[in-house]
Design a protein around this motif. Structure first.
Motif, PDB file in Angstrom:
ATOM      1  N   ASP A 179      -4.181 -45.505  -9.175  1.00 54.02           N
ATOM      2  CA  ASP A 179      -4.357 -44.638 -10.062  1.00 54.02           C
ATOM      3  C   ASP A 179      -3.713 -43.466 -11.274  1.00 54.02           C
ATOM      4  O   ASP A 179      -2.613 -42.755 -10.488  1.00 54.02           O
ATOM      5  N   TYR A 207      -1.081 -35.880   1.182  1.00 52.66           N
ATOM      6  CA  TYR A 207      -2.690 -36.233   0.889  1.00 52.66           C
ATOM      7  C   TYR A 207      -2.981 -35.067   1.121  1.00 52.66           C
ATOM      8  O   TYR A 207      -2.866 -33.930   2.222  1.00 52.66           O
ATOM      9  N   VAL A 230     -11.499 -43.625   1.773  1.00 46.12           N
ATOM     10  CA  VAL A 230     -10.358 -43.847   0.368  1.00 46.12           C
ATOM     11  C   VAL A 230      -9.420 -42.687   0.302  1.00 46.12           C
ATOM     12  O   VAL A 230     -10.487 -40.953   0.307  1.00 46.12           O
ATOM     13  N   TYR A 231      -8.593 -42.968   1.054  1.00 55.48           N
ATOM     14  CA  TYR A 231      -7.965 -42.009   0.466  1.00 55.48           C
ATOM     15  C   TYR A 231      -7.017 -41.762  -0.296  1.00 55.48           C
ATOM     16  O   TYR A 231      -6.024 -42.877  -0.842  1.00 55.48           O
ATOM     17  N   THR A 232      -6.778 -40.426  -1.758  1.00 47.59           N
ATOM     18  CA  THR A 232      -5.862 -40.418  -2.999  1.00 47.59           C
ATOM     19  C   THR A 232      -4.558 -39.898  -2.027  1.00 47.59           C
ATOM     20  O   THR A 232      -5.118 -38.726  -2.116  1.00 47.59           O
ATOM     21  N   LYS A 261      -5.113 -44.691  -4.619  1.00 49.45           N
ATOM     22  CA  LYS A 261      -6.342 -44.857  -3.645  1.00 49.45           C
ATOM     23  C   LYS A 261      -6.123 -46.100  -2.557  1.00 49.45           C
ATOM     24  O   LYS A 261      -5.872 -46.899  -2.854  1.00 49.45           O
ATOM     25  N   GLU A 312      -5.305 -49.182  -4.737  1.00 48.05           N
ATOM     26  CA  GLU A 312      -4.989 -49.512  -6.147  1.00 48.05           C
ATOM     27  C   GLU A 312      -4.224 -48.333  -6.677  1.00 48.05           C
ATOM     28  O   GLU A 312      -3.933 -46.991  -5.790  1.00 48.05           O
TER      29      GLU A 312
END
Length: 340
Positions: A220, A202, A181-183, A168, A218
């Motif tokens: 995930d 993405y 926020v890009y996961t 993230k 971060e």
């Protein structure tokens, strides 16, 4: 695990067995030892074939990797080194080898302050000590900038690609008003023009995110990682820079460079596909086959008046438009007072 790494593990295992003075090893024993060693590293059953181990022993005996190991078969079935003091890790190096290693150390030392290479500091010091490296100044100077914003993210991005972790990333592009926020599923790291980019998946599409626009990262652990198994050489083969379009086909870009600057383009091609179409006293006509992206336009514009794009027409008109805009900027230039 790569085949090269597998081979290194096997050679190391065979070396350990062949120099063991207190046990006799048959070919079957050596096969079992190699299979067990690979199992310990990979965590899964990995049987090594008889042919593979026989080829390994042959390679160790030969000059192929510089080992020339004195491997002998005694009592018609057991393998060992005829020289009990021999090990593939004790290979002597000549003066030429030392010189080459010393040059390599001087280059490695230039990365000592770079985030990714901090853990290499001790290794570099050991290399210097073991080969008695000179303290000469570096003759080869690499273009680098340790102060670039975003370099602090390289470690976690690199480790996440290796360990296949979803991330993230709090990201703010140059055109966005707010951070988002890009996961993402990280695939590759790419450096271009002294900037670093993360190539990632993405929302089922490939994106490149600039490291200097990342605010926080971060891991995930809940999401399953999707590995696109990208090969960097293949993925970037049709472009200049980092921006790859999944839907755009590469185009033939035909451009002319005047005689004063064409030697620079000949000796440093803009792309691996570059060809010379024609040469005159005025200059050289070149062709490359690439996707048209932002980085290509920037590169072509950087040659200023010395380069003219002929084809495709759409790119030529866009270049013309940008040069006309630049001319207007200079014609309408208002220079502020400099009181400094």
């Amino acid at each position: 695990m790569s085949s090269n790494k597998n081979a290194l593990i096997r050679y190391k295992t065979l070396d350990k067995c062949l120099k063991n003075k207190y046990r006799k090893y048959t070919l079957e024993d050596l096969i079992d030892e190699c299979s067990e060693a690979l199992f310990e590293f990979e965590g899964k059953e990995s049987y090594v074939s008889k042919r593979t181990v026989q080829l390994d022993l042959q390679n160790m005996r030969s000059e192929k990797f510089g080992y020339e190991a004195p491997i002998e078969v005694y009592e018609r079935k057991y393998y060992r080194y005829s020289d009990p003091e021999y090990s593939i890790h004790n290979i002597s190096v000549n003066e030429s080898d030392l010189k080459a290693m010393n040059n390599a150390v001087q280059i490695l030392k230039q990365f000592k302050d770079f985030s990714m290479f901090k853990e290499m500091n001790g290794v570099i010091q050991k290399l210097e000590d073991s080969i008695h490296a000179t303290s000469q100044k570096s003759i080869i100077h690499l273009d680098k900038n340790e102060q670039l914003k975003g370099l602090e993210h390289i470690d976690i991005l690199y480790e996440s690609i290796i360990s296949k972790k979803v991330l993230k990333i709090l990201y703010k592009s140059f055109t966005a008003r707010d951070s988002n926020v890009y996961t993402v599923h990280p695939q590759l790291l790419k450096e271009f023009n002294n900037r670093w980019f993360l190539i990632c998946l993405y929302k089922q599409k490939m994106y490149n995110l600039a490291l200097d626009r990342m605010e926080s990262i971060e891991i995930d652990e809940k999401l399953k990682y999707i590995d696109k198994e990208l090969d960097g050489d293949e993925y970037f083969k049709d472009i200049v820079g980092v921006t790859v379009s999944e839907s755009m086909a590469p185009r033939n870009i035909v451009f002319f460079v005047n005689s004063a600057n064409s030697p620079y383009v000949k000796t440093k091609p803009l792309h691996s596909s570059q060809e010379i179409i024609a040469e005159t006293n005025e200059g050289t006509l070149f062709k490359i086959c690439v996707q048209i992206n932002f980085e290509l336009e920037r590169l072509l514009l950087g040659f200023g008046e010395s380069l003219i794009v002929y084809k495709p027409r759409k790119l030529r008109l866009r270049m013309e438009e940008k040069f006309n805009s630049g001319i207007k900027n200079y014609q309408n230039l208002v220079i502020p007072d400099d009181n400094g």
